[in-house]
Motif scaffolding. Structure first.
Motif: not given
Length: 79
Positions: A22-25, A28-32, A46-52
């Motif tokens: 998973l990579i941000d804009h 950079n990798p987004i840790p899973i 509306a999630s406060v844990t975006k992108p999750f």
């Protein structure tokens, strides 16, 4: 190459199963979270844990595009 499945949940998140990166804009990798083999990505915004997904879609009455479009078509005035 391992198989990846992306399921669009009705009025809910994208559920992804399989090994992904998973990579941000900015690239950079987004840790899973470690040990997770299935993740859910927010679709309602509306999630406060975006992108999750954190389940907020259930509390705010999020409707997926197909259902929202169908409701719009029903309530739309005739020309």
């Amino acid at each position: 190459m391992p198989e990846v499945t992306i399921q669009v949940r009705k009025n809910g998140p994208y559920r992804i199963q399989g090994e992904i990166t998973l990579i941000d804009h900015d690239g950079n990798p987004i840790p899973i979270p470690e040990g997770k083999t299935v993740i859910s990505l927010c679709r309602c915004g509306a999630s406060v844990t975006k992108p999750f997904c954190d389940g907020t879609h259930s509390r705010i009455g999020f409707k997926g595009a197909e259902e929202a479009a169908a409701e719009f078509d029903v309530t739309r005035p005739s020309p």
